[in-house]
Write a protein that holds these residues in place. Structure first.
Motif, PDB file in Angstrom:
ATOM      1  N   SER A  44       0.936  -1.516   0.065  1.00 50.09           N
ATOM      2  CA  SER A  44       0.358  -0.067   0.429  1.00 50.09           C
ATOM      3  C   SER A  44       1.189   1.557  -0.079  1.00 50.09           C
ATOM      4  O   SER A  44       2.109   1.271  -0.043  1.00 50.09           O
ATOM      5  CB  SER A  44      -1.110   0.199   1.125  1.00 50.09           C
ATOM      6  N   SER A  45      -0.089   2.198  -0.252  1.00 48.24           N
ATOM      7  CA  SER A  45       1.058   3.712   0.180  1.00 48.24           C
ATOM      8  C   SER A  45       1.780   4.285   1.199  1.00 48.24           C
ATOM      9  O   SER A  45       2.696   4.181   2.065  1.00 48.24           O
ATOM     10  CB  SER A  45      -0.106   4.649  -0.357  1.00 48.24           C
ATOM     11  N   GLY A 159       5.002   3.745   0.251  1.00 47.44           N
ATOM     12  CA  GLY A 159       5.614   5.134   0.711  1.00 47.44           C
ATOM     13  C   GLY A 159       6.138   6.025   1.735  1.00 47.44           C
ATOM     14  O   GLY A 159       6.834   6.690   1.507  1.00 47.44           O
ATOM     15  N   VAL A 176      -1.496  -3.979  -5.473  1.00 48.17           N
ATOM     16  CA  VAL A 176      -1.266  -2.306  -4.361  1.00 48.17           C
ATOM     17  C   VAL A 176      -2.843  -1.694  -4.159  1.00 48.17           C
ATOM     18  O   VAL A 176      -4.091  -1.737  -4.476  1.00 48.17           O
ATOM     19  CB  VAL A 176      -0.945  -0.916  -5.411  1.00 48.17           C
ATOM     20  N   ILE A 178      -4.977   0.617  -1.565  1.00 45.55           N
ATOM     21  CA  ILE A 178      -5.343   1.872  -1.790  1.00 45.55           C
ATOM     22  C   ILE A 178      -7.024   2.209  -0.822  1.00 45.55           C
ATOM     23  O   ILE A 178      -7.747   1.875  -1.205  1.00 45.55           O
ATOM     24  CB  ILE A 178      -6.077   2.781  -2.753  1.00 45.55           C
ATOM     25  N   ILE A 183      -6.231   8.233   0.688  1.00 43.69           N
ATOM     26  CA  ILE A 183      -4.953   8.825  -0.171  1.00 43.69           C
ATOM     27  C   ILE A 183      -4.723   9.624  -1.687  1.00 43.69           C
ATOM     28  O   ILE A 183      -5.860   8.954  -2.748  1.00 43.69           O
ATOM     29  CB  ILE A 183      -4.478   7.228  -0.675  1.00 43.69           C
ATOM     30  N   ILE A 187       0.474  10.720  -4.397  1.00 39.23           N
ATOM     31  CA  ILE A 187       0.960   9.339  -3.565  1.00 39.23           C
ATOM     32  C   ILE A 187       0.508   8.108  -3.865  1.00 39.23           C
ATOM     33  O   ILE A 187       1.419   7.480  -3.605  1.00 39.23           O
ATOM     34  CB  ILE A 187       0.624   9.484  -2.206  1.00 39.23           C
ATOM     35  N   ILE A 188      -0.082   7.846  -4.846  1.00 38.00           N
ATOM     36  CA  ILE A 188      -0.652   6.765  -6.218  1.00 38.00           C
ATOM     37  C   ILE A 188       0.453   6.677  -6.462  1.00 38.00           C
ATOM     38  O   ILE A 188       0.921   5.921  -7.344  1.00 38.00           O
ATOM     39  CB  ILE A 188      -2.170   6.859  -6.241  1.00 38.00           C
ATOM     40  N   VAL A 191       4.212   6.011  -5.773  1.00 35.09           N
ATOM     41  CA  VAL A 191       4.210   3.987  -5.429  1.00 35.09           C
ATOM     42  C   VAL A 191       3.843   3.676  -6.669  1.00 35.09           C
ATOM     43  O   VAL A 191       4.567   2.885  -6.864  1.00 35.09           O
ATOM     44  CB  VAL A 191       3.273   3.873  -4.785  1.00 35.09           C
TER      45      VAL A 191
END
Length: 252
Positions: A44-45, A159, A176, A178, A183, A187-188, A191
């Motif tokens: 994940s982030s 992240g 991933v 989210i 988020i 930011i995504i 990543v």
């Protein structure tokens, strides 16, 4: 494959039809992501987006469908897996193996669910990145390919640290997770860029904790384009699965 210690744990109920259907759809999407998808990283982030729950329940669903599954808790910095599912009977974790204090068979545990095996993170390490870059980690991952039908790896949020990219070098692709409405796209995108720079294949994304009252799922555009959409139920609230996209892939 050597004999392994059996543990007890608290499995959350899977009585909700939509939850079970969502996990089955995720499993199906991964099966159609291409040939040779046997080892999957889940990241994940940032923390608390639900990646560990997604990884755990994906592994569980695969085991319930008759596959031999290993879930590897690779969050060596802040693992909650053993405590969350109240696992009893564990004495050694993955960090014990990576520091030469235990063998492979000592850190793989058979659960109450047939076909479902788990390796927990173990004690926190002062330098997890070095452990994941080690020959022991490479050896473990290669060995698991011959022992299990599928290996699901729960990796730390990308992240914050680079661990998920390192882990992804040893798996066949990354999913991933989210959290919807929390988020930001930037930011995504960061990543995704990190995964692409590491030549990691991106299998898709799980949009988690979607507010079912609004019916709005958002639309995240990644560097390689949009994913397809499927309506599903989350492990906690709701999730949206976007499957079928891919980034780079390391040649094996």
């Amino acid at each position: 494959m050597m004999a392994m210690k059996k543990i007890k744990m608290q499995l959350p109920e899977m009585s909700d039809y939509l939850m079970a259907e969502g996990l089955n759809q995720l499993k199906t999407n991964l099966a159609f992501s291409g040939d040779g998808i046997q080892m999957i990283t889940v990241t994940s982030s940032v923390p608390n987006e639900g990646k560990s729950s997604v990884a755990f329940n994906l592994a569980r669903t695969m085991a319930e469908n008759g596959k031999k599954i290993l879930l590897v808790d690779c969050d060596l910095r802040k693992s909650v897996m053993a405590a969350k599912y109240r696992m009893e009977g564990i004495d050694k974790g993955f960090s014990h193996y990576l520091t030469g204090q235990a063998g492979e068979g000592e850190v793989i545990y058979e659960t109450d669910l047939e076909g479902f095996y788990i390796t927990v993170a173990g004690p926190l390490s002062p330098d997890p990145t070095s452990l994941l870059n080690s020959e022991l980690f490479d050896k473990f991952m290669k060995r698991m390919r011959s022992w299990f039908d599928f290996v699901i790896v729960d990796a730390p949020p990308l992240g914050l640290v680079i661990d998920a990219v390192i882990i992804g070098q040893h798996t066949d692709g990354t999913v991933v997770v989210i959290e919807q409405g929390v988020i930001k796209r930037r930011i995504i995108q960061d990543v995704v860029n990190q995964l692409k720079k590491g030549n990691i294949r991106i299998l898709g994304a799980v949009l988690n904790k979607v507010d079912e009252r609004t019916g709005v799922y958002g639309n995240y555009k990644y560097g390689y384009g949009y994913y397809g959409e499927e309506k599903t139920k989350t492990i906690r609230d709701r999730l949206k699965i976007r499957g079928g996209g891919s980034g780079g892939r390391k040649k094996k």
